[in-house]
Design a protein around this motif. Structure first.
Motif, PDB file in Angstrom:
ATOM      1  N   UNK A 129     114.869  -4.457  90.247  1.00 33.52           N
ATOM      2  CA  UNK A 129     115.262  -5.219  89.059  1.00 33.52           C
ATOM      3  C   UNK A 129     116.546  -6.004  89.285  1.00 33.52           C
ATOM      4  N   UNK A 130     116.587  -7.178  88.739  1.00 36.37           N
ATOM      5  CA  UNK A 130     117.837  -7.916  88.722  1.00 36.37           C
ATOM      6  C   UNK A 130     118.312  -7.964  87.280  1.00 36.37           C
ATOM      7  N   UNK A 131     119.610  -8.068  87.111  1.00 37.87           N
ATOM      8  CA  UNK A 131     120.186  -7.981  85.776  1.00 37.87           C
ATOM      9  C   UNK A 131     120.923  -9.250  85.397  1.00 37.87           C
ATOM     10  N   UNK A 132     120.927  -9.500  84.125  1.00 45.14           N
ATOM     11  CA  UNK A 132     121.744 -10.586  83.590  1.00 45.14           C
ATOM     12  C   UNK A 132     122.525 -10.008  82.408  1.00 45.14           C
ATOM     13  N   UNK A 181     114.150 -16.539  89.690  1.00 44.56           N
ATOM     14  CA  UNK A 181     113.489 -15.337  90.202  1.00 44.56           C
ATOM     15  C   UNK A 181     111.977 -15.480  90.219  1.00 44.56           C
ATOM     16  N   UNK A 182     111.428 -15.896  89.080  1.00 41.00           N
ATOM     17  CA  UNK A 182     109.975 -15.833  88.913  1.00 41.00           C
ATOM     18  C   UNK A 182     109.273 -17.036  89.546  1.00 41.00           C
ATOM     19  N   UNK A 183     109.743 -18.228  89.244  1.00 38.17           N
ATOM     20  CA  UNK A 183     109.056 -19.411  89.753  1.00 38.17           C
ATOM     21  C   UNK A 183     109.156 -19.479  91.274  1.00 38.17           C
ATOM     22  N   UNK A 184     110.352 -19.215  91.810  1.00 35.66           N
ATOM     23  CA  UNK A 184     110.503 -19.280  93.269  1.00 35.66           C
ATOM     24  C   UNK A 184     109.532 -18.334  93.925  1.00 35.66           C
ATOM     25  N   UNK A 185     109.439 -17.143  93.366  1.00 39.66           N
ATOM     26  CA  UNK A 185     108.583 -16.114  93.957  1.00 39.66           C
ATOM     27  C   UNK A 185     107.120 -16.541  93.884  1.00 39.66           C
ATOM     28  N   UNK A 240     118.044  -4.936  76.259  1.00 31.46           N
ATOM     29  CA  UNK A 240     118.669  -3.825  75.551  1.00 31.46           C
ATOM     30  C   UNK A 240     119.886  -4.358  74.804  1.00 31.46           C
ATOM     31  N   UNK A 241     119.929  -4.101  73.472  1.00 32.81           N
ATOM     32  CA  UNK A 241     121.065  -4.600  72.698  1.00 32.81           C
ATOM     33  C   UNK A 241     122.407  -4.206  73.312  1.00 32.81           C
ATOM     34  N   UNK A 242     123.327  -5.126  73.317  1.00 32.70           N
ATOM     35  CA  UNK A 242     124.695  -4.942  73.815  1.00 32.70           C
ATOM     36  C   UNK A 242     124.778  -4.747  75.320  1.00 32.70           C
ATOM     37  N   UNK A 243     123.644  -4.654  75.989  1.00 37.64           N
ATOM     38  CA  UNK A 243     123.671  -4.519  77.451  1.00 37.64           C
ATOM     39  C   UNK A 243     123.285  -5.838  78.097  1.00 37.64           C
ATOM     40  N   UNK A 244     122.027  -6.200  77.955  1.00 34.50           N
ATOM     41  CA  UNK A 244     121.606  -7.445  78.579  1.00 34.50           C
ATOM     42  C   UNK A 244     120.178  -7.368  79.049  1.00 34.50           C
ATOM     43  N   UNK A 245     119.863  -8.164  80.054  1.00 38.29           N
ATOM     44  CA  UNK A 245     118.489  -8.298  80.503  1.00 38.29           C
ATOM     45  C   UNK A 245     118.284  -7.635  81.852  1.00 38.29           C
ATOM     46  N   UNK A 246     117.071  -7.160  82.021  1.00 40.74           N
ATOM     47  CA  UNK A 246     116.662  -6.600  83.303  1.00 40.74           C
ATOM     48  C   UNK A 246     115.296  -7.179  83.618  1.00 40.74           C
ATOM     49  N   UNK A 247     115.146  -7.667  84.845  1.00 41.27           N
ATOM     50  CA  UNK A 247     113.900  -8.330  85.233  1.00 41.27           C
ATOM     51  C   UNK A 247     113.355  -7.685  86.496  1.00 41.27           C
ATOM     52  N   UNK A 248     112.072  -7.363  86.459  1.00 43.52           N
ATOM     53  CA  UNK A 248     111.453  -6.867  87.692  1.00 43.52           C
ATOM     54  C   UNK A 248     110.014  -7.327  87.773  1.00 43.52           C
ATOM     55  N   UNK A 249     109.532  -7.417  89.010  1.00 39.40           N
ATOM     56  CA  UNK A 249     108.140  -7.812  89.177  1.00 39.40           C
ATOM     57  C   UNK A 249     107.252  -6.593  89.053  1.00 39.40           C
ATOM     58  N   UNK A 250     106.195  -6.708  88.276  1.00 40.88           N
ATOM     59  CA  UNK A 250     105.282  -5.577  88.116  1.00 40.88           C
ATOM     60  C   UNK A 250     104.443  -5.406  89.378  1.00 40.88           C
ATOM     61  N   UNK A 251     104.130  -4.179  89.676  1.00 37.95           N
ATOM     62  CA  UNK A 251     103.160  -3.915  90.738  1.00 37.95           C
ATOM     63  C   UNK A 251     101.787  -4.307  90.209  1.00 37.95           C
TER      64      UNK A 251
END
Ligand code: 0WD
Ligand code: CA
Length: 381
Positions: free
Chosen positions: A19-22, A337-341, A363-374
């Motif tokens: 996962x990458x985070x923002x 992340x997504x388009x390049x991949x 997640x509120x007050x935290x941010x975003x997490x992105x991962x590619x699904x298997x």
């Protein structure tokens, strides 16, 4: 120390699917100027019939009409035809996207999604309560975003469905829509039609939430081309085939005089009203204030573009430029992340090629997490 090809391949794969985070921006960060936002331009509209069939006409378009004073928002609650819960897919929008009016813009678009998804993304710097999840795909460099109902969201929807109090509150919004809308522009209604409506207590007809009128617009957030579709409650006076007469209807609890908590709560809500309407180019929001029991007590019309100024400078207030900048950051992050991949796979011409699906979690007050699904995690439809 050169790793073997096999190992190299593995690390690369692991790196891509980790996962990458923002992280969220500071709510009160020094103001960045707002990125330019292009006035939304309608490409197409469509309707859902009472049977929830999608038709490419304006049969579900409604006109604004003033509701009666002190309307009873509980009226005909038992006659509500409630729409089946859908799974948040893009189907309706995608069907619109392959129509001639939209096709050329679809090819150029960087992002295609429902307006409600964009509202969620842009509002997240100020969201304290609700988490959300999206599926993200990229085809030929265009990002497609759709809601992925998380377990928490599904549980919450079941609650709303079974808890009579919450069901009734949901209904207040819809019955307000019935009081405020008419199939014909009020100015063109005959004397008899007006009388008939008055005899019915101003009621516009029983609520069927299958019926929706949707507008598909193109716009640009900074240099990001966005195609989005959203529900429009009604138009004022006339339909111009553009959003300039669109009206969004909302209900809200009375603000008790001198009650700062009520005021703060309402102003916080205005951010969602603002973003939702702004994104589709809806210039006017009519709010019906109500008692807890559902009696309409006041009516207020707001100009969408004036809302940011209403709250600016107040303690704890939102800043629309924070949301717009954040929106750009998020869409660029997804593109990176997504388009390049997806595009690097270069397999688009292959028969059964399907784009990898990524999951974006907020997640509120935290941010975003992105991962590619298997592959095994991608649900087949
Ligand atoms: O994530 C979304 N926005 C989804 C939208 C998920 C699944 C389906 N859809 C559909 C909507 O039903 C509609 O056909 O997409 C179309 C456009 O949606 P939108 O305009 O992007 O949705 P949004 O801005 O979130 O909501 C607009 C209105 C709501 O009005 P209020 O005043 O409450 O914001 O659409 C209705 C609702 O009246 N609505 C729903 N009604 C019943 N069940 C739902 C729902 N799950 N979602 C939106
Ligand atoms: Ca509404």
């Amino acid at each position: 120390e050169e790793p073997s090809d096999e190992k190299n391949h593995q690390t690369q794969r692991r790196r891509i699917s980790a996962p990458t985070r923002l992280p969220l921006p500071q709510r009160d960060a020094p103001a960045r100027p707002s990125p330019p936002f292009q006035l939304p331009f309608q490409l197409l509209s469509f309707s859902y019939t009472p049977e929830r069939e999608l038709v490419f006409d304006d049969s579900a378009l409604r006109y604004y009409i003033d509701p009666p004073q002190r309307a009873d928002l509980t009226y005909r609650y038992d006659d509500w035809t409630k729409r089946e819960e859908e799974r948040g897919r893009l189907d309706g929008l995608l069907r619109a996207c392959v129509r001639d009016e939209v096709e050329p813009e679809r090819v150029r678009a960087n992002v295609i999604t429902w307006r409600g998804i964009l509202t969620k993304i842009l509002g997240s710097p100020y969201e304290d309560r609700d988490s959300w999840e999206l599926n993200v795909m990229s085809v030929n460099g265009t990002l497609y975003l759709e809601e992925h109902p998380s377990q928490a969201k599904l549980a919450d929807m079941r609650m709303t469905d079974t808890d009579p109090k919450r069901r009734l509150q949901t209904y207040f919004g819809y019955s307000f829509e019935s009081y405020c809308t008419s199939e014909k522009p009020p100015r063109t209604m005959t004397r008899e039609e007006h009388d008939e409506r008055d005899w019915a207590g101003g009621w516009g007809g029983d609520v069927n939430t299958n019926v929706q009128w949707c507008s598909v617009v193109k716009t640009k957030l900074d240099n990001i081309r966005v195609l989005c579709g959203g529900e429009v409650d009604c138009v004022r006076d006339r339909y111009t085939k553009q959003p300039d007469t669109f009206v969004e209807l909302k209900t809200s609890m009375n603000i008790r005089r001198g009650n700062d908590v009520d005021v703060l709560r309402f102003e916080k809500k205005l951010l969602k009203f603002y973003l939702q309407s702004f994104l589709l180019g809806v210039p006017e929001i009519v709010v019906g204030f109500r008692t807890p029991a559902g009696e309409l007590t006041a009516l207020e019309s707001y100009k969408t573009i004036e809302l940011p100024r209403r709250v600016r400078g107040k303690p704890g207030a939102w800043d629309a430029s924070v949301c717009l900048n954040w929106g750009c950051d998020v869409l660029r992050f997804l593109h990176r992340s997504v388009s390049r991949d997806s595009d690097s796979q270069n397999l688009h011409d292959e028969k059964d090629w399907r784009p990898p699906v990524w999951r974006l979690k907020f997640e509120p007050r935290k941010g975003l997490e992105l991962r590619r699904l298997e592959l095994s995690e991608v649900e087949d439809e």
